[in-house]
Design a protein around this motif. Structure first.
Motif, PDB file in Angstrom:
ATOM      1  N   GLY A 107       0.781  -1.222   0.000  1.00 27.65           N
ATOM      2  CA  GLY A 107       0.000   0.000   0.000  1.00 27.65           C
ATOM      3  C   GLY A 107       0.814   1.274   0.000  1.00 27.65           C
ATOM      4  O   GLY A 107       2.023   1.277  -0.241  1.00 27.65           O
ATOM      5  N   VAL A 108       0.110   2.389   0.285  1.00 25.24           N
ATOM      6  CA  VAL A 108       0.681   3.730   0.234  1.00 25.24           C
ATOM      7  C   VAL A 108       0.242   4.485   1.482  1.00 25.24           C
ATOM      8  O   VAL A 108      -0.906   4.367   1.911  1.00 25.24           O
ATOM      9  N   VAL A 109       1.159   5.271   2.039  1.00 29.85           N
ATOM     10  CA  VAL A 109       0.853   6.116   3.188  1.00 29.85           C
ATOM     11  C   VAL A 109       1.269   7.542   2.853  1.00 29.85           C
ATOM     12  O   VAL A 109       2.404   7.781   2.430  1.00 29.85           O
ATOM     13  N   ILE A 110       0.350   8.488   3.013  1.00 25.96           N
ATOM     14  CA  ILE A 110       0.634   9.890   2.695  1.00 25.96           C
ATOM     15  C   ILE A 110       0.442  10.734   3.947  1.00 25.96           C
ATOM     16  O   ILE A 110      -0.618  10.704   4.573  1.00 25.96           O
ATOM     17  N   ASP A 111       1.470  11.471   4.290  1.00 22.89           N
ATOM     18  CA  ASP A 111       1.410  12.433   5.389  1.00 22.89           C
ATOM     19  C   ASP A 111       1.971  13.739   4.844  1.00 22.89           C
ATOM     20  O   ASP A 111       3.170  13.983   4.887  1.00 22.89           O
ATOM     21  N   ALA A 112       1.098  14.566   4.296  1.00 26.63           N
ATOM     22  CA  ALA A 112       1.519  15.803   3.634  1.00 26.63           C
ATOM     23  C   ALA A 112       0.444  16.862   3.869  1.00 26.63           C
ATOM     24  O   ALA A 112      -0.462  17.040   3.044  1.00 26.63           O
ATOM     25  N   PRO A 113       0.514  17.592   4.971  1.00 29.52           N
ATOM     26  CA  PRO A 113      -0.568  18.509   5.349  1.00 29.52           C
ATOM     27  C   PRO A 113      -0.806  19.668   4.395  1.00 29.52           C
ATOM     28  O   PRO A 113      -1.883  20.264   4.416  1.00 29.52           O
ATOM     29  N   ARG A 114       0.173  20.017   3.542  1.00 31.79           N
ATOM     30  CA  ARG A 114      -0.020  21.124   2.610  1.00 31.79           C
ATOM     31  C   ARG A 114      -0.478  20.649   1.229  1.00 31.79           C
ATOM     32  O   ARG A 114      -0.618  21.444   0.303  1.00 31.79           O
ATOM     33  N   LEU A 115      -0.744  19.376   1.077  1.00 31.60           N
ATOM     34  CA  LEU A 115      -1.131  18.817  -0.217  1.00 31.60           C
ATOM     35  C   LEU A 115      -2.423  19.453  -0.718  1.00 31.60           C
ATOM     36  O   LEU A 115      -3.416  19.524  -0.005  1.00 31.60           O
ATOM     37  N   SER A 116      -2.393  19.922  -1.969  1.00 31.01           N
ATOM     38  CA  SER A 116      -3.584  20.559  -2.542  1.00 31.01           C
ATOM     39  C   SER A 116      -4.061  19.865  -3.807  1.00 31.01           C
ATOM     40  O   SER A 116      -5.133  20.158  -4.307  1.00 31.01           O
ATOM     41  N   PHE A 117      -3.266  18.948  -4.347  1.00 29.01           N
ATOM     42  CA  PHE A 117      -3.702  18.230  -5.554  1.00 29.01           C
ATOM     43  C   PHE A 117      -3.149  16.810  -5.501  1.00 29.01           C
ATOM     44  O   PHE A 117      -1.951  16.621  -5.357  1.00 29.01           O
ATOM     45  N   LEU A 118      -4.026  15.845  -5.600  1.00 30.86           N
ATOM     46  CA  LEU A 118      -3.634  14.440  -5.536  1.00 30.86           C
ATOM     47  C   LEU A 118      -4.305  13.660  -6.651  1.00 30.86           C
ATOM     48  O   LEU A 118      -5.522  13.711  -6.809  1.00 30.86           O
ATOM     49  N   THR A 119      -3.507  12.953  -7.433  1.00 36.75           N
ATOM     50  CA  THR A 119      -4.023  12.063  -8.469  1.00 36.75           C
ATOM     51  C   THR A 119      -3.592  10.645  -8.143  1.00 36.75           C
ATOM     52  O   THR A 119      -2.413  10.394  -7.913  1.00 36.75           O
ATOM     53  N   ILE A 120      -4.540   9.737  -8.109  1.00 37.59           N
ATOM     54  CA  ILE A 120      -4.255   8.344  -7.806  1.00 37.59           C
ATOM     55  C   ILE A 120      -4.694   7.473  -8.973  1.00 37.59           C
ATOM     56  O   ILE A 120      -5.843   7.524  -9.391  1.00 37.59           O
ATOM     57  N   LYS A 121      -3.774   6.682  -9.492  1.00 32.91           N
ATOM     58  CA  LYS A 121      -4.111   5.600 -10.420  1.00 32.91           C
ATOM     59  C   LYS A 121      -3.493   4.345  -9.826  1.00 32.91           C
ATOM     60  O   LYS A 121      -2.299   4.115  -9.970  1.00 32.91           O
ATOM     61  N   ASP A 122      -4.295   3.567  -9.148  1.00 32.45           N
ATOM     62  CA  ASP A 122      -3.739   2.442  -8.399  1.00 32.45           C
ATOM     63  C   ASP A 122      -4.791   1.359  -8.257  1.00 32.45           C
ATOM     64  O   ASP A 122      -5.815   1.574  -7.626  1.00 32.45           O
ATOM     65  N   ASN A 123      -4.551   0.210  -8.877  1.00 31.04           N
ATOM     66  CA  ASN A 123      -5.460  -0.919  -8.696  1.00 31.04           C
ATOM     67  C   ASN A 123      -4.725  -2.109  -8.083  1.00 31.04           C
ATOM     68  O   ASN A 123      -5.127  -3.248  -8.239  1.00 31.04           O
ATOM     69  N   VAL A 124      -3.631  -1.814  -7.385  1.00 28.80           N
ATOM     70  CA  VAL A 124      -2.803  -2.853  -6.791  1.00 28.80           C
ATOM     71  C   VAL A 124      -2.748  -2.742  -5.270  1.00 28.80           C
ATOM     72  O   VAL A 124      -2.846  -3.738  -4.564  1.00 28.80           O
ATOM     73  N   SER A 125      -2.600  -1.520  -4.747  1.00 28.45           N
ATOM     74  CA  SER A 125      -2.440  -1.331  -3.305  1.00 28.45           C
ATOM     75  C   SER A 125      -3.689  -1.753  -2.540  1.00 28.45           C
ATOM     76  O   SER A 125      -4.793  -1.349  -2.882  1.00 28.45           O
ATOM     77  N   LYS A 126      -3.494  -2.538  -1.498  1.00 28.89           N
ATOM     78  CA  LYS A 126      -4.652  -2.978  -0.709  1.00 28.89           C
ATOM     79  C   LYS A 126      -5.074  -1.926   0.304  1.00 28.89           C
ATOM     80  O   LYS A 126      -6.151  -2.022   0.897  1.00 28.89           O
ATOM     81  N   SER A 127      -4.233  -0.910   0.517  1.00 32.36           N
ATOM     82  CA  SER A 127      -4.628   0.200   1.388  1.00 32.36           C
ATOM     83  C   SER A 127      -3.976   1.479   0.899  1.00 32.36           C
ATOM     84  O   SER A 127      -2.892   1.462   0.315  1.00 32.36           O
ATOM     85  N   PHE A 128      -4.668   2.585   1.123  1.00 32.38           N
ATOM     86  CA  PHE A 128      -4.166   3.900   0.725  1.00 32.38           C
ATOM     87  C   PHE A 128      -4.568   4.853   1.844  1.00 32.38           C
ATOM     88  O   PHE A 128      -5.712   5.283   1.919  1.00 32.38           O
ATOM     89  N   LEU A 129      -3.608   5.149   2.719  1.00 37.63           N
ATOM     90  CA  LEU A 129      -3.905   5.908   3.929  1.00 37.63           C
ATOM     91  C   LEU A 129      -3.408   7.339   3.811  1.00 37.63           C
ATOM     92  O   LEU A 129      -2.300   7.587   3.335  1.00 37.63           O
ATOM     93  N   ILE A 130      -4.233   8.281   4.258  1.00 39.09           N
ATOM     94  CA  ILE A 130      -3.890   9.697   4.217  1.00 39.09           C
ATOM     95  C   ILE A 130      -4.036  10.259   5.633  1.00 39.09           C
ATOM     96  O   ILE A 130      -5.090  10.122   6.258  1.00 39.09           O
ATOM     97  N   HIS A 131      -2.975  10.895   6.123  1.00 33.96           N
ATOM     98  CA  HIS A 131      -2.950  11.394   7.489  1.00 33.96           C
ATOM     99  C   HIS A 131      -2.697  12.900   7.534  1.00 33.96           C
ATOM    100  O   HIS A 131      -2.103  13.478   6.627  1.00 33.96           O
ATOM    101  N   ASN A 132      -3.124  13.502   8.630  1.00 27.68           N
ATOM    102  CA  ASN A 132      -2.691  14.847   9.042  1.00 27.68           C
ATOM    103  C   ASN A 132      -2.980  15.955   8.048  1.00 27.68           C
ATOM    104  O   ASN A 132      -2.141  16.829   7.819  1.00 27.68           O
ATOM    105  N   PHE A 133      -4.173  15.940   7.478  1.00 29.16           N
ATOM    106  CA  PHE A 133      -4.576  17.125   6.732  1.00 29.16           C
ATOM    107  C   PHE A 133      -4.953  18.216   7.709  1.00 29.16           C
ATOM    108  O   PHE A 133      -5.667  17.974   8.688  1.00 29.16           O
TER     109      PHE A 133
END
Length: 327
Positions: free
Chosen positions: A97-123
């Motif tokens: 999977g993928v883990v994202i911790d990026a509080p200033r993120l303003s644009f996210l594009t995801i193309k993923d049909n493999v990762s069993k989890s996609f976690l986003i923290h600390n917005f």
């Protein structure tokens, strides 16, 4: 890649393609703002994580991963504003999977049909996230060619991961989702309510004709939506008679809050042979109190256009200032 590139004080933009990286013992990229990493061989998960962590002014990151890469990708950045992550496979398997911790993120594009989890923290509470979900993470281990019962089984299997992902993106301001993503979210909503996307003003959805019955209930999670773009596509698995029967059975019994208070623009692209577009347009016009403009884009020009225009003129409108345009 030469080791000296890990420590370059003046490097501003780094784009690598099909490069094998050495283990990064020490990284310092104090000026790096843009980094593209496409089909890179990382010696371990820590090397990727360190590259991002040790780029303190990084603003734009694009990562394209080989379909058989099973590493966990952790994106920890206090400066990152734009992130694109792609890991797509034609085969049925999953990675960690993928883990994202990026509080200033303003644009996210995801193309993923493999990762069993996609976690986003600390917005941050005032953070704005623009999402383009194409295909969604393979939380359910399936693609669109499978049937609804398999979606239900997969969503049940990944319920916890889907819950964490959806609540992680609930601060989003705009979002684009594929038909598979729409189907997954609708099946998930049968298990527990979707989070409220109160910041969402723009929503772009592609959905199959036989799934449009879920739309009103789905829109309940977007109470302040202002712009809705819908692309309706035929389901190749179903013949015309079955699709017409699906459309005939649809009855919209609820009106989401956004239609009553905030929705101002609708852009609808639809086929013209099943009457689905007229049923949906009628529903939107009769219930959208502040609608200013509805655009109906027909898949092809034919003789039904004039017929549809006449029917549209007879539909009562909740908003007196609403204009309807057929293209």
């Amino acid at each position: 890649m030469p080791q000296r590139l890990y420590n370059c004080e003046t490097l501003v933009c780094l784009k690598l393609f099909q490069v094998t990286l050495a283990d990064a013992e020490f990284v310092s990229l104090p000026s790096l703002k843009t980094m593209y990493l496409e089909y890179i061989e990382f010696p371990n998960e820590a090397t990727f994580e360190t590259l991002v962590l040790c780029s303190p002014v990084l603003e734009c990151l694009k990562v394209v991963v080989a379909s058989d890469n099973e590493k966990v990708f952790r994106v920890h950045s206090r400066s990152l504003k734009r992130l694109t992550f792609e890991r797509v496979s034609p085969f049925l398997f999953e990675s960690a999977g993928v883990v994202i911790d990026a509080p200033r993120l303003s644009f996210l594009t995801i193309k993923d049909n493999v990762s069993k989890s996609f976690l986003i923290h600390n917005f941050e509470s005032n953070g704005i996230l623009e999402m383009s979900l194409v295909g969604f993470v393979r939380l359910v281990e399936i693609d669109d060619e499978f049937f609804d019962d398999i979606y239900e089984e997969g969503v049940l299997l990944r319920r916890s991961n889907i819950h964490k992902f959806l609540h992680g993106i609930s601060m989003a301001k705009s979002m684009k989702i594929s038909r598979g993503t729409f189907k997954i979210m609708c099946h998930y909503s049968k298990l527990e309510p979707l989070p409220q996307f109160r910041n969402m003003s723009y929503l772009d959805i592609t959905l199959c004709l036989h799934d449009f019955k879920w739309l009103p209930a789905f829109l309940e999670s977007f109470p302040n939506l202002e712009y809705l773009a819908l692309v309706m596509v035929c389901d190749d698995r179903k013949d015309d008679d079955v699709l017409r029967e699906d459309v005939d059975q649809v009855s919209f019994s609820s009106v989401p809050e956004c239609l009553l208070s905030s929705l101002e623009f609708v852009d609808l692209t639809a086929p013209v042979q099943y009457d689905v577009e007229m049923k949906l347009v009628k529903y939107l016009l009769k219930n959208s109190a502040v609608l200013e403009k509805l655009i109906l884009r027909l898949a092809s020009y034919n003789s039904r256009r004039d017929y549809m225009l006449k029917k549209l003129l007879k539909i009562p409108r909740a908003s007196s200032k609403c204009k309807v345009v057929i293209l």
